[in-house]
Design a protein around this motif. Sequence first.
Motif, PDB file in Angstrom:
ATOM      1  N   VAL A 141      46.990  99.942   3.025  1.00 15.25           N
ATOM      2  CA  VAL A 141      48.358 100.477   3.040  1.00 15.25           C
ATOM      3  C   VAL A 141      49.413  99.378   3.151  1.00 15.25           C
ATOM      4  CG1 VAL A 141      47.733 102.734   4.000  1.00 15.25           C
ATOM      5  CG2 VAL A 141      48.263 100.837   5.555  1.00 15.25           C
ATOM      6  N   GLY A 142      49.005  98.113   3.151  1.00 20.02           N
ATOM      7  CA  GLY A 142      49.944  97.035   3.483  1.00 20.02           C
ATOM      8  C   GLY A 142      50.407  96.180   2.323  1.00 20.02           C
ATOM      9  N   GLN A 143      50.155  96.602   1.068  1.00 16.13           N
ATOM     10  CA  GLN A 143      50.506  95.724  -0.055  1.00 16.13           C
ATOM     11  C   GLN A 143      51.694  96.239  -0.857  1.00 16.13           C
ATOM     12  OE1 GLN A 143      46.755  94.973  -2.068  1.00 16.13           O
ATOM     13  NE2 GLN A 143      45.893  93.966  -0.271  1.00 16.13           N
ATOM     14  N   GLY A 144      52.399  97.203  -0.272  1.00 16.02           N
ATOM     15  CA  GLY A 144      53.630  97.674  -0.896  1.00 16.02           C
ATOM     16  C   GLY A 144      54.833  97.138  -0.152  1.00 16.02           C
ATOM     17  N   VAL A 145      55.985  97.663  -0.509  1.00 16.07           N
ATOM     18  CA  VAL A 145      57.218  97.222   0.137  1.00 16.07           C
ATOM     19  C   VAL A 145      57.141  97.572   1.630  1.00 16.07           C
ATOM     20  CG1 VAL A 145      58.580  99.348  -0.208  1.00 16.07           C
ATOM     21  CG2 VAL A 145      59.706  97.121  -0.283  1.00 16.07           C
ATOM     22  N   ILE A 146      57.673  96.706   2.470  1.00 19.07           N
ATOM     23  CA  ILE A 146      57.635  96.922   3.918  1.00 19.07           C
ATOM     24  C   ILE A 146      58.507  98.132   4.251  1.00 19.07           C
ATOM     25  CG2 ILE A 146      58.212  95.884   6.148  1.00 19.07           C
ATOM     26  CD1 ILE A 146      57.547  93.156   4.836  1.00 19.07           C
ATOM     27  N   PRO A 147      57.943  99.166   4.915  1.00 21.11           N
ATOM     28  CA  PRO A 147      58.703 100.403   5.139  1.00 21.11           C
ATOM     29  C   PRO A 147      59.906 100.166   6.053  1.00 21.11           C
ATOM     30  CG  PRO A 147      56.381 100.666   5.806  1.00 21.11           C
ATOM     31  CD  PRO A 147      56.571  99.243   5.440  1.00 21.11           C
ATOM     32  N   GLU A 148      61.015 100.844   5.736  1.00 20.81           N
ATOM     33  CA  GLU A 148      62.200 100.770   6.601  1.00 20.81           C
ATOM     34  C   GLU A 148      61.947 101.495   7.914  1.00 20.81           C
ATOM     35  OE1 GLU A 148      66.035 101.705   4.502  1.00 20.81           O
ATOM     36  OE2 GLU A 148      64.659 101.807   2.788  1.00 20.81           O
ATOM     37  N   ASN A 149      61.209 102.599   7.825  1.00 21.75           N
ATOM     38  CA  ASN A 149      60.862 103.420   8.981  1.00 21.75           C
ATOM     39  C   ASN A 149      60.009 102.619   9.969  1.00 21.75           C
ATOM     40  OD1 ASN A 149      59.115 105.154  10.537  1.00 21.75           O
ATOM     41  ND2 ASN A 149      59.839 106.849   9.283  1.00 21.75           N
ATOM     42  N   ALA A 164      56.411 103.812  10.515  1.00 27.35           N
ATOM     43  CA  ALA A 164      55.548 103.499   9.373  1.00 27.35           C
ATOM     44  C   ALA A 164      55.171 102.018   9.394  1.00 27.35           C
ATOM     45  CB  ALA A 164      56.245 103.848   8.064  1.00 27.35           C
ATOM     46  N   ARG A 165      56.152 101.180   9.790  1.00 32.66           N
ATOM     47  CA  ARG A 165      55.880  99.739   9.850  1.00 32.66           C
ATOM     48  C   ARG A 165      54.836  99.446  10.924  1.00 32.66           C
ATOM     49  NH1 ARG A 165      61.152  98.229   9.749  1.00 32.66           N
ATOM     50  NH2 ARG A 165      61.221  97.319  11.813  1.00 32.66           N
ATOM     51  N   PHE A 184      52.560 101.513  11.913  1.00 36.07           N
ATOM     52  CA  PHE A 184      51.272 102.016  11.425  1.00 36.07           C
ATOM     53  C   PHE A 184      50.607 100.990  10.499  1.00 36.07           C
ATOM     54  CE2 PHE A 184      48.613 104.277   8.389  1.00 36.07           C
ATOM     55  CZ  PHE A 184      47.744 104.916   9.265  1.00 36.07           C
ATOM     56  N   VAL A 185      51.397 100.432   9.603  1.00 29.18           N
ATOM     57  CA  VAL A 185      50.862  99.437   8.668  1.00 29.18           C
ATOM     58  C   VAL A 185      50.340  98.218   9.432  1.00 29.18           C
ATOM     59  CG1 VAL A 185      51.458  97.874   6.780  1.00 29.18           C
ATOM     60  CG2 VAL A 185      52.262 100.241   6.738  1.00 29.18           C
ATOM     61  N   ASP A 186      51.086  97.798  10.453  1.00 24.16           N
ATOM     62  CA  ASP A 186      50.634  96.687  11.299  1.00 24.16           C
ATOM     63  C   ASP A 186      49.295  96.992  11.959  1.00 24.16           C
ATOM     64  OD1 ASP A 186      52.668  94.886  10.907  1.00 24.16           O
ATOM     65  OD2 ASP A 186      53.260  94.789  13.021  1.00 24.16           O
TER      66      ASP A 186
END
Lengths: 175, 175, 175
Positions: C126-134, C137-138, C140-142
């Motif tokens: 889930v971490g290879q797209g644009v860094i979420p503003e939310n 969500a950020r 979660f990706v971390d």
Amino acid sequence: MSAPATLVLGGQRSGKSRYAESLVESQPGACVYLATAEPHDGEMARRIAEHQARRGERWSTVEAPLDLPGALASAAAPGRTVLVDCLTLWLSNLLGHDRDVAVERARLCDTLAALAGPAVLVSNEVGQGVIPENKLARAFVDQAGRLHQAVAAVAGRVVFVTAGLPQTLKDIPHT
Amino acid sequence: MSAPATLVLGGQRSGKSRYAESLVESQPGACVYLATAEPHDGEMARRIAEHQARRGERWSTVEAPLDLPGALASAAAPGRTVLVDCLTLWLSNLLGHDRDVAVERARLCDTLAALAGPAVLVSNEVGQGVIPENKLARAFVDQAGRLHQAVAAVAGRVVFVTAGLPQTLKDIPHT
Amino acid sequence: MSAPATLVLGGQRSGKSRYAESLVESQPGACVYLATAEPHDGEMARRIAEHQARRGERWSTVEAPLDLPGALASAAAPGRTVLVDCLTLWLSNLLGHDRDVAVERARLCDTLAALAGPAVLVSNEVGQGVIPENKLARAFVDQAGRLHQAVAAVAGRVVFVTAGLPQTLKDIPHT
């Protein structure tokens, strides 16, 4: 003769910075951490502090949120290795300060092509998710992609890191 | 005997279209650019124009925003190579016109399995970022993933492009 | 002697679950499907039902939305193979129930290091797209990135699936 640059790409929390650090530390001599984070960014300051806590006495730190090409040209030297962390943050700073990204990208590539010592540049892969609805985010992803293509073209080596594991995308022996 | 299709996947601004073009131009004979962009899309029209500016006299252009399988079957022929750019845009058009995606996907795969000449199909990897909150975006990512799996299964070769650099995911010698 | 774990990473609808199932079914003996989906999630219930429809009589199902380490330790045994589908859903459940993710991540890795039989763990990149503003969500990706790094470090094999096609990122022969 120029020393080769290595581009280390990876997603968020992919372990790319840690892998890049291990590459730098595998080289003999001094290590320079060239941080592109702006000092006022709290989350980034925390990450820089985390990085510094991981690093030992061989390291010195230089901050270059905007003039990365100039700082990299100054820091590069035979017998020491420069770690640039990271290009996406630099790009974000350039956009935030209304700099001409195409000009700065060309300056960086010229610097890399004439580098006096080895350098490892870290950057975030941001273009493999859903295309953002937000026009600014879409423009950022476009600029990140252009930057990665340009740096990958001059780099001697390009590595993609997933879950801490490196995949070599390019490796041209240094002559 | 069918001629092999190549699927070129990559993120936004990964250099996938340029790489796909270079593949097509490395073949002898004529080149057909099969554009899936809808004419009224300004940003896409600009991108098509950019692509056309890069291409030379060997190329002709066909527009097929919806009936890609039919256009591809017509364009494919021994001695010329078709470039389809891109599948994600075609998928987006199908969804926008309420077409049955599963039917069209099957038609495309049937066409690819019986192709009269070589073709290179470009598509956007959109599924490796955070899962979108927006239900439509999530459905789009799902459909893109299904399409890529289906096309990859019939393609003789699949290449993933990152920062302009190709990685071969599948390569079955053509017999 | 512990039996090796395999981590299968891939984007949404990349074919990672199907590939992981094929890995499990290539092993002799019984197969255990360890589902991390919470029963009340309709979309996930549908996906579990789809998965079950694809599977045959060799399979049994265990649900473990929160205590994955415990369920995995119980299910693993010589002569049968466990499929965990998927880690990102488990992470999402942990966060939704305010569990300590670092503690659970360590418990999972300890379990994997001492596993009594083979296991295949599926997870979403889930971490290879644009860094979420939310911010959530950020976060979660971390956490997903940290989890993938930790599991990849103890797994004997790591495979990345794109368009149904596997790439091996790590493969340490089992001794």
